[in-house]
Write a protein that holds these residues in place. Sequence first.
Motif, PDB file in Angstrom:
ATOM      1  N   PHE A  62      95.970  -0.547  93.003  1.00 38.31           N
ATOM      2  CA  PHE A  62      97.047   0.140  92.299  1.00 38.31           C
ATOM      3  C   PHE A  62      97.479   1.429  92.987  1.00 38.31           C
ATOM      4  N   ARG A  74     106.515   1.581  90.854  1.00 38.56           N
ATOM      5  CA  ARG A  74     105.605   2.104  89.833  1.00 38.56           C
ATOM      6  C   ARG A  74     106.345   3.059  88.901  1.00 38.56           C
ATOM      7  N   SER A 139     100.453  -2.529  92.209  1.00 36.27           N
ATOM      8  CA  SER A 139     101.530  -1.711  91.631  1.00 36.27           C
ATOM      9  C   SER A 139     102.852  -2.465  91.673  1.00 36.27           C
TER      10      SER A 139
END
Length: 169
Positions: A62, A74, A139
């Motif tokens: 992430f 994101r 992400s």
Amino acid sequence: MTMYPPAPVDKLDEDNPNRPGWQPDPERDGWERWWDGQQFTRWTHKSPRPGAAFDPNWKRAFWPGPNLDARIARYGLVATLVTFFVQAWITTAEVVGLGFADVPTIVGSIVIASIAAVVTIIFGYRGMKRADRLGGRASAVAALTVAVVLGATPLSFLLAYALMGFQLY
């Protein structure tokens, strides 16, 4: 830290020490630095704690690192969520008869939610395509998935509005 000669791009695999990814930072204990396959970059973050609730590799996925598209996706994920719930609140209030929103506000909220979702889809897709080289796959995939699912609602509202001849009633 041992430095290895660069590997050909088509030979990147899990066992290759030159594979781009998060590596322990040679300059700071407890930190990781992005290795681009040839050198360390300026991208750093704290190392995941051992025994954390999630596997460090999952958490690491992430972190978008140098993948600008994954970072934008994101932020787009947050924008998609916020605009989706705002437009849902405005349109639901009108449908159930609270009537506090006029037609331009309703349509404007739907358009803004649609734009946020479409932009997030574009950057999520681009970030996903660049993830092998730059990181940030989780992400990008999360942003892309949420934007596709939540973006379908305002886009279908706009389509229905257009099919009704741009008249709400």
